[in-house]
Design an enzyme around this catalytic site. Structure first.
Site, PDB file in Angstrom:
ATOM      1  N   HIS A 175      67.134   1.789 -24.740  1.00  0.00           N
ATOM      2  CA  HIS A 175      65.845   2.280 -24.223  1.00  0.00           C
ATOM      3  C   HIS A 175      64.697   1.806 -25.099  1.00  0.00           C
ATOM      4  O   HIS A 175      64.766   1.848 -26.320  1.00  0.00           O
ATOM      5  CB  HIS A 175      65.831   3.804 -24.084  1.00  0.00           C
ATOM      6  N   CYS A 187      72.758   8.219 -18.188  1.00  0.00           N
ATOM      7  CA  CYS A 187      73.558   7.897 -17.000  1.00  0.00           C
ATOM      8  C   CYS A 187      73.692   9.114 -16.099  1.00  0.00           C
ATOM      9  O   CYS A 187      74.223   9.025 -14.993  1.00  0.00           O
ATOM     10  CB  CYS A 187      74.938   7.382 -17.404  1.00  0.00           C
ATOM     11  N   HIS A 230      74.643   1.225 -17.641  1.00  0.00           N
ATOM     12  CA  HIS A 230      74.840   1.659 -19.024  1.00  0.00           C
ATOM     13  C   HIS A 230      74.992   0.431 -19.925  1.00  0.00           C
ATOM     14  O   HIS A 230      75.975  -0.287 -19.853  1.00  0.00           O
ATOM     15  CB  HIS A 230      76.067   2.564 -19.176  1.00  0.00           C
ATOM     16  N   CYS A 281      76.850  10.187 -21.122  1.00  0.00           N
ATOM     17  CA  CYS A 281      75.589   9.590 -21.531  1.00  0.00           C
ATOM     18  C   CYS A 281      74.448  10.269 -20.777  1.00  0.00           C
ATOM     19  O   CYS A 281      74.431  10.296 -19.555  1.00  0.00           O
ATOM     20  CB  CYS A 281      75.615   8.093 -21.231  1.00  0.00           C
ATOM     21  N   HIS A 288      60.762   2.357 -26.159  1.00  0.00           N
ATOM     22  CA  HIS A 288      59.686   3.343 -26.147  1.00  0.00           C
ATOM     23  C   HIS A 288      58.380   2.632 -25.818  1.00  0.00           C
ATOM     24  O   HIS A 288      58.071   1.595 -26.406  1.00  0.00           O
ATOM     25  CB  HIS A 288      59.540   3.995 -27.534  1.00  0.00           C
TER      26      HIS A 288
HETATM   27 ZN   LIG Z   1      74.280   5.406 -20.229  1.00  0.00          ZN
END
Ligand SMILES: [Zn+2]
Length: 156
Positions: free
Chosen positions: A96, A6, A43, A3, A98
């Protein structure tokens, strides 16, 4: 599969603000000046997988990131968006948000990105990846804003 969010080394170089749970990074292809991402340090695939502490604190962290990004962009308006799942345009499988400062007739006003499928998502708009020195300059400024407004950020 590794990832990208990560990958600590990769992230550290793009990070401008953090607490124990979250960090704010500068998008490598900002669609407007100040386009940043808020990601949990753990994560987490999706919004419904946040734990109790993350749920309690995520909006406060987004507010702090908005504050920094707006000062950086000299803007007063913004989008906060979350794309979850491939069909919604998510390209990295780590939650995530934005944070996108907005101005009249900016680059993003040309796209109805919130309706777009993955091939036309935010990451794939025609914006260019920033040159390394421009990204460094932006990050220095963002970090300075965060540092010099630490007390104010604490209250958000
Ligand atoms: Zn991740």
């Amino acid at each position: 599969m590794e990832c990208m969010f990560c990958n600590v080394i990769n992230i550290d170089s793009n990070k401008f603000y953090e607490d124990d749970l979250f960090m704010a990074i500068y998008n490598i292809r900002p669609v407007t000046r100040g386009h940043s991402l808020v990601i949990p340090k753990r994560h987490v695939n999706g919004l419904l997988s946040l734990d109790e502490e993350e749920k309690k604190n995520i909006m406060s962290f987004i507010r702090k990131t908005v504050f920094i990004a707006l000062k950086f962009a000299d803007a007063y308006q913004f989008d906060v968006t979350l794309q979850e799942g491939k069909d919604a345009g998510q390209s990295i499988n780590h939650l995530h948000f934005h944070v996108i400062p907005r101005k009249a007739d900016d680059e993003l006003s040309k796209y109805h990105y919130w309706l777009a499928k993955s091939e036309h998502n935010l990451e794939n708009t025609r914006t260019q990846e920033l040159a390394a020195e421009d990204r460094e300059k932006a990050l220095r400024e963002l970090r300075f804003i965060a540092k010099s407004h630490a007390a104010q950020l604490e209250s958000l």
